[in-house]
Design a protein around this motif. Sequence first.
Motif, PDB file in Angstrom:
ATOM      1  N   PHE A  14       0.947  -5.347   4.540  1.00 49.94           N
ATOM      2  CA  PHE A  14       1.619  -5.244   3.252  1.00 49.94           C
ATOM      3  C   PHE A  14       2.300  -6.544   2.836  1.00 49.94           C
ATOM      4  N   GLU A  15       2.349  -7.532   3.745  1.00 49.32           N
ATOM      5  CA  GLU A  15       2.924  -8.812   3.346  1.00 49.32           C
ATOM      6  C   GLU A  15       2.035  -9.553   2.345  1.00 49.32           C
ATOM      7  N   SER A  16       0.805  -9.086   2.181  1.00 51.66           N
ATOM      8  CA  SER A  16      -0.087  -9.725   1.210  1.00 51.66           C
ATOM      9  C   SER A  16       0.438  -9.579  -0.216  1.00 51.66           C
ATOM     10  N   PHE A  17       1.231  -8.543  -0.477  1.00 54.82           N
ATOM     11  CA  PHE A  17       1.790  -8.379  -1.820  1.00 54.82           C
ATOM     12  C   PHE A  17       2.814  -9.472  -2.122  1.00 54.82           C
ATOM     13  N   ASN A  18       3.488  -9.968  -1.087  1.00 53.01           N
ATOM     14  CA  ASN A  18       4.458 -11.051  -1.291  1.00 53.01           C
ATOM     15  C   ASN A  18       3.773 -12.409  -1.360  1.00 53.01           C
ATOM     16  N   ASP A  19       2.694 -12.581  -0.604  1.00 57.40           N
ATOM     17  CA  ASP A  19       2.033 -13.877  -0.559  1.00 57.40           C
ATOM     18  C   ASP A  19       1.258 -14.175  -1.839  1.00 57.40           C
ATOM     19  N   SER A  20       0.688 -13.148  -2.444  1.00 58.83           N
ATOM     20  CA  SER A  20      -0.191 -13.382  -3.594  1.00 58.83           C
ATOM     21  C   SER A  20       0.372 -12.768  -4.866  1.00 58.83           C
ATOM     22  N   SER A  21       1.683 -12.805  -5.007  1.00 53.74           N
ATOM     23  CA  SER A  21       2.279 -12.246  -6.221  1.00 53.74           C
ATOM     24  C   SER A  21       2.015 -13.176  -7.406  1.00 53.74           C
ATOM     25  N   SER A  22       1.763 -12.588  -8.531  1.00 54.69           N
ATOM     26  CA  SER A  22       1.461 -13.351  -9.739  1.00 54.69           C
ATOM     27  C   SER A  22       2.530 -13.057 -10.796  1.00 54.69           C
ATOM     28  N   MET A  23       2.807 -14.074 -11.588  1.00 58.45           N
ATOM     29  CA  MET A  23       3.821 -13.898 -12.625  1.00 58.45           C
ATOM     30  C   MET A  23       3.331 -12.953 -13.725  1.00 58.45           C
ATOM     31  N   PHE A  24       2.022 -12.791 -13.854  1.00 60.78           N
ATOM     32  CA  PHE A  24       1.483 -11.895 -14.879  1.00 60.78           C
ATOM     33  C   PHE A  24       1.190 -10.504 -14.318  1.00 60.78           C
ATOM     34  N   GLY A  25       1.436 -10.298 -13.009  1.00 54.64           N
ATOM     35  CA  GLY A  25       1.149  -9.000 -12.429  1.00 54.64           C
ATOM     36  C   GLY A  25      -0.323  -8.861 -12.100  1.00 54.64           C
ATOM     37  N   SER A  26      -0.757  -7.642 -11.785  1.00 50.78           N
ATOM     38  CA  SER A  26      -2.146  -7.365 -11.429  1.00 50.78           C
ATOM     39  C   SER A  26      -2.569  -6.061 -12.084  1.00 50.78           C
ATOM     40  N   THR A  27      -3.864  -5.913 -12.227  1.00 49.61           N
ATOM     41  CA  THR A  27      -4.401  -4.694 -12.813  1.00 49.61           C
ATOM     42  C   THR A  27      -4.372  -3.559 -11.793  1.00 49.61           C
ATOM     43  N   ASP A  28      -4.631  -2.364 -12.290  1.00 48.77           N
ATOM     44  CA  ASP A  28      -4.647  -1.210 -11.390  1.00 48.77           C
ATOM     45  C   ASP A  28      -5.757  -1.330 -10.359  1.00 48.77           C
ATOM     46  N   ARG A  29      -6.914  -1.846 -10.766  1.00 44.80           N
ATOM     47  CA  ARG A  29      -8.015  -2.008  -9.827  1.00 44.80           C
ATOM     48  C   ARG A  29      -7.677  -3.013  -8.751  1.00 44.80           C
ATOM     49  N   GLU A  30      -7.072  -4.138  -9.098  1.00 47.47           N
ATOM     50  CA  GLU A  30      -6.660  -5.116  -8.098  1.00 47.47           C
ATOM     51  C   GLU A  30      -5.602  -4.551  -7.169  1.00 47.47           C
ATOM     52  N   PHE A  31      -4.698  -3.791  -7.717  1.00 49.04           N
ATOM     53  CA  PHE A  31      -3.646  -3.205  -6.876  1.00 49.04           C
ATOM     54  C   PHE A  31      -4.245  -2.225  -5.873  1.00 49.04           C
ATOM     55  N   ASP A  32      -5.213  -1.410  -6.299  1.00 51.49           N
ATOM     56  CA  ASP A  32      -5.827  -0.448  -5.381  1.00 51.49           C
ATOM     57  C   ASP A  32      -6.561  -1.165  -4.248  1.00 51.49           C
ATOM     58  N   VAL A  33      -7.267  -2.237  -4.576  1.00 56.17           N
ATOM     59  CA  VAL A  33      -7.987  -2.978  -3.536  1.00 56.17           C
ATOM     60  C   VAL A  33      -7.012  -3.597  -2.541  1.00 56.17           C
ATOM     61  N   LYS A  34      -5.937  -4.183  -3.042  1.00 52.79           N
ATOM     62  CA  LYS A  34      -4.939  -4.779  -2.150  1.00 52.79           C
ATOM     63  C   LYS A  34      -4.270  -3.705  -1.293  1.00 52.79           C
ATOM     64  N   TYR A  35      -3.986  -2.573  -1.887  1.00 50.72           N
ATOM     65  CA  TYR A  35      -3.305  -1.512  -1.144  1.00 50.72           C
ATOM     66  C   TYR A  35      -4.195  -0.992  -0.011  1.00 50.72           C
ATOM     67  N   ARG A  36      -5.483  -0.788  -0.284  1.00 48.63           N
ATOM     68  CA  ARG A  36      -6.375  -0.303   0.756  1.00 48.63           C
ATOM     69  C   ARG A  36      -6.522  -1.339   1.878  1.00 48.63           C
ATOM     70  N   SER A  37      -6.655  -2.603   1.525  1.00 51.65           N
ATOM     71  CA  SER A  37      -6.762  -3.644   2.551  1.00 51.65           C
ATOM     72  C   SER A  37      -5.496  -3.719   3.394  1.00 51.65           C
ATOM     73  N   ALA A  38      -4.359  -3.619   2.728  1.00 52.73           N
ATOM     74  CA  ALA A  38      -3.096  -3.661   3.468  1.00 52.73           C
ATOM     75  C   ALA A  38      -2.944  -2.446   4.373  1.00 52.73           C
ATOM     76  N   LEU A  39      -3.339  -1.257   3.875  1.00 59.37           N
ATOM     77  CA  LEU A  39      -3.249  -0.049   4.703  1.00 59.37           C
ATOM     78  C   LEU A  39      -4.169  -0.146   5.912  1.00 59.37           C
ATOM     79  N   ASN A  40      -5.372  -0.649   5.693  1.00 56.55           N
ATOM     80  CA  ASN A  40      -6.281  -0.857   6.832  1.00 56.55           C
ATOM     81  C   ASN A  40      -5.687  -1.808   7.856  1.00 56.55           C
ATOM     82  N   GLY A  41      -5.086  -2.886   7.375  1.00 57.90           N
ATOM     83  CA  GLY A  41      -4.504  -3.861   8.294  1.00 57.90           C
ATOM     84  C   GLY A  41      -3.322  -3.316   9.067  1.00 57.90           C
TER      85      GLY A  41
END
Length: 522
Positions: free
Chosen positions: A112-139
């Motif tokens: 879940f530290e990936s959310f802090n490392d790759s934070s964007s000032m414009f935010g992310s879309t729902d699809r990008e958030f779901d992909v990041k969340y699944r990768s973080a959960l797997n990790g």
Amino acid sequence: MNEKFAQYRAKLAQYWNVMEKKQKIWLGASAAILILSIILLTFLFSRTNYEVAFRDLDSSDAAAVMAYLDSSKIPYKLSDAGQTIMVPTAEASRVKVEAGSQGIVRNGSIGFESFNDSSSMFGSTDREFDVKYRSALNGEIQRLLNGMQGVQKSNVLVNLPESTPFMTTEEKEQASASIMITFRPGYRPSQKEVDGYYNLVKTSIPNIKVDNVTISSPEGELMASSEVGGSAIGGDLIETHYQIQHKYENDLKQKIQSFLAPMVGMDNLVVNVSSSINFDKKKSDQQLVSPLENNNNNGIVLSESSSNKTATDGAGGAGGVAGTGETDVPGYQATAGSSGGTSEENSRTTNYDYNKSNIQIESGPYVIKDLSISIGVEKSKLSAEAKTEMNNVVASIVRSQLVESGQDMSSDELINKKVSIMAQTFIDNGGSASSAVLSTGWLVGIGVAALALIGGLGYVVVRRRKQAALVEEMAAPGKVEYPTIDLDNVQNESQVRKQLETLAKRKPEEFVNLLRTWLVDE
């Protein structure tokens, strides 16, 4: 300075020329051994000892660790195709702590530290958030599994269904997880540990059932027991059965070894026991009824009843003429009229009770169904007579263990099939076992002892040589010649004094004679 060096060189050359050939050889050998010992000790004390700091790394983690060590200017060594990194022993603890605090080793997973490392000032879309969340959960699940005892590495794939408010609970797709675990060589997880893996996954993923979790290893699928909702039944029982069978075979093996070892020696004996145990537990009920003894096979009379009935009939009318009616059969004689009659009926009912036995038979498990014993003995220790006696002893053990197996234990042919005694030549592995690497302390001790031994031997040899030379000179007959000193070739007084002192120590009588000669000449 040059004069002193020349004096020392002259003294050394003089001493070298005085020595005999054997003394020169001993002195050269001692000097060579001393130099080699110094070089060996210098190498041992100056070399850098490396310790394994990281093992079982993937390519990304290995590259991160190497970059950290290069930036810190810490030497390291790679082994196992880059999966293992060794650092100096003095730096190992510090490197492990700093690498852990900086999160360098991630075991190939991103949490879940990936959310802090790759934070964007414009935010992310729902699809990008779901992909990041699944990768973080797997990790995160992968890290938890890698921290379990005996786990070398793991791969996790979680499938989370799409949530929508327009679907009912039955229509929604359920979450699932597929996990591949690789254990360390020789490690065998127990059923409780396997249940722990399933509980960990079940509590980490929302809205998931144990039936939708699949955990596999290179050896096969790991099934959860019924305690955690899995389909496997009796997982703990299977593990218990394995331990019981393993313990039985080891106990029987030790008994055979303890009996045969005093005869042929433990190093000349190999025993293998293979068994098949029936773990079924049966329960049966028997209801037996038997008559009373000394009662003519009759039971106890519980009740008895009797009844009598009597009936009397009245007189009958006269019969007609034979065959005169319209429907009568011609020639058939009709019955004549009868007078009144009497009938009597008697009945008696007796109820008996017998002996009743209700027997419940519960046969215990752990019945030995089959057993085979193989014994290997050193060929030189096994004669034909000893092999026959050994076969008889082992056959009696097998016969006693298979009493309740249902097999015909009186058949010697059947018993001999279950016993095997082999005479073989054993391979001696003692040499490889003794070639252990000596520690640095032992090497230092051996070096010091070698130096002391060399010095002592050199001193003893030189002393014996001097004593032998004096004895030969004293025992040699002939004319005594007085020694002379060439004063013309002497460069200074110190050399004259040195020669006189040497002559006085080695040959005091000749030194006195020399002084007398000088006095007479004067």
